[in-house]
Motif scaffolding. Structure first.
Motif, mmCIF file in Angstrom:
data_model
loop_
_atom_site.group_PDB
_atom_site.id
_atom_site.type_symbol
_atom_site.label_atom_id
_atom_site.label_comp_id
_atom_site.label_asym_id
_atom_site.label_seq_id
_atom_site.Cartn_x
_atom_site.Cartn_y
_atom_site.Cartn_z
ATOM 1 N N PHE A 1 0.843 -1.201 0.000
ATOM 2 C CA PHE A 1 0.000 0.000 0.000
ATOM 3 C C PHE A 1 0.878 1.252 0.000
ATOM 4 O O PHE A 1 0.652 2.176 -0.778
ATOM 5 N N VAL A 2 1.882 1.261 0.870
ATOM 6 C CA VAL A 2 2.768 2.424 0.968
ATOM 7 C C VAL A 2 3.538 2.622 -0.335
ATOM 8 O O VAL A 2 3.627 3.749 -0.844
ATOM 9 N N LEU A 3 4.075 1.559 -0.882
ATOM 10 C CA LEU A 3 4.817 1.678 -2.144
ATOM 11 C C LEU A 3 3.904 2.140 -3.281
ATOM 12 O O LEU A 3 4.297 2.971 -4.108
ATOM 13 N N ASP A 4 2.681 1.609 -3.320
ATOM 14 C CA ASP A 4 1.716 2.037 -4.339
ATOM 15 C C ASP A 4 1.353 3.511 -4.157
ATOM 16 O O ASP A 4 1.198 4.244 -5.130
ATOM 17 N N ALA A 5 1.210 3.944 -2.908
ATOM 18 C CA ALA A 5 0.885 5.350 -2.637
ATOM 19 C C ALA A 5 2.023 6.258 -3.099
ATOM 20 O O ALA A 5 1.782 7.303 -3.719
ATOM 21 N N ALA B 1 -2.196 6.602 -11.304
ATOM 22 C CA ALA B 1 -1.987 6.307 -9.885
ATOM 23 C C ALA B 1 -2.861 5.139 -9.436
ATOM 24 O O ALA B 1 -2.398 4.237 -8.743
ATOM 25 N N ALA B 2 -4.126 5.152 -9.824
ATOM 26 C CA ALA B 2 -5.062 4.112 -9.380
ATOM 27 C C ALA B 2 -4.715 2.747 -9.954
ATOM 28 O O ALA B 2 -5.059 1.721 -9.345
ATOM 29 N N GLN B 3 -4.052 2.713 -11.101
ATOM 30 C CA GLN B 3 -3.672 1.429 -11.695
ATOM 31 C C GLN B 3 -2.670 0.685 -10.824
ATOM 32 O O GLN B 3 -2.506 -0.518 -10.955
ATOM 33 N N ARG B 4 -2.031 1.375 -9.905
ATOM 34 C CA ARG B 4 -1.068 0.738 -9.000
ATOM 35 C C ARG B 4 -1.762 -0.076 -7.908
ATOM 36 O O ARG B 4 -1.156 -0.933 -7.302
ATOM 37 N N GLY B 5 -3.021 0.247 -7.619
ATOM 38 C CA GLY B 5 -3.747 -0.457 -6.564
ATOM 39 C C GLY B 5 -4.333 0.520 -5.570
ATOM 40 O O GLY B 5 -4.331 1.736 -5.787
ATOM 41 N N PRO B 6 -4.842 -0.001 -4.446
ATOM 42 C CA PRO B 6 -5.503 0.854 -3.464
ATOM 43 C C PRO B 6 -4.629 1.993 -2.935
ATOM 44 O O PRO B 6 -5.124 3.096 -2.707
ATOM 45 N N GLY B 7 -3.351 1.752 -2.748
ATOM 46 C CA GLY B 7 -2.462 2.817 -2.267
ATOM 47 C C GLY B 7 -2.337 3.944 -3.274
ATOM 48 O O GLY B 7 -2.349 5.127 -2.910
ATOM 49 N N GLY B 8 -2.237 3.606 -4.537
ATOM 50 C CA GLY B 8 -2.152 4.625 -5.581
ATOM 51 C C GLY B 8 -3.441 5.413 -5.705
ATOM 52 O O GLY B 8 -3.425 6.643 -5.861
#
Length: 127
Positions: A28-32, A66-73
């Motif tokens: 999550f953090v990395l995706d954010a 950003a959203a394509q990265r997952g919930p964090g993005g």
């Protein structure tokens, strides 16, 4: 020798602990962080392009990437978009209608909509 024994014991302990919540939190953090980078890249491209009528496209594209990265993005995109729109409506005086349209483009991209919906005719293909 003691170090080897300690490492073996530590690896056995770690193997018996469910690490999946920690991994998920780390993802999550990395995706954010990646999502924040995507948002910044879209902002840089918007400034570089300096193309009339293209701001909604760049809003949608940054949120989409950003959203394509997952919930964090997706979380990072929402936080950044909301903060930017709050600042824009409070400071720049662009008005509620512009803020509403920007937020529509933000949500469109963040929910997986094709950013090209907002792409103005003539915007260079580089973007």
């Amino acid at each position: 020798m003691r170090l080897c024994v300690c490492l073996v014991m530590l690896s056995l302990l770690c193997a018996s602990v469910d690490m999946s919540p920690l991994r998920e939190g780390g993802k999550f953090v990395l995706d954010a962080l990646g999502g924040a980078r995507d948002m910044y890249r879209a902002y840089q491209d918007m400034r570089e392009a300096n193309y009339k009528g293209a701001d909604k496209y760049f809003h949608a594209r940054g949120n989409y990437d950003a959203a394509q990265r997952g919930p964090g993005g997706a979380w990072a995109a929402k936080v950044i978009s909301d903060a930017r729109e709050k600042w824009q409506s409070d400071v720049s005086g662009r008005g509620a209608e512009d803020t509403r349209a920007d937020q529509e483009a933000n949500a469109w991209g963040r929910n997986g909509g094709d950013p090209n919906r907002y792409r103005p005719a003539g915007l260079p293909s580089k973007y």
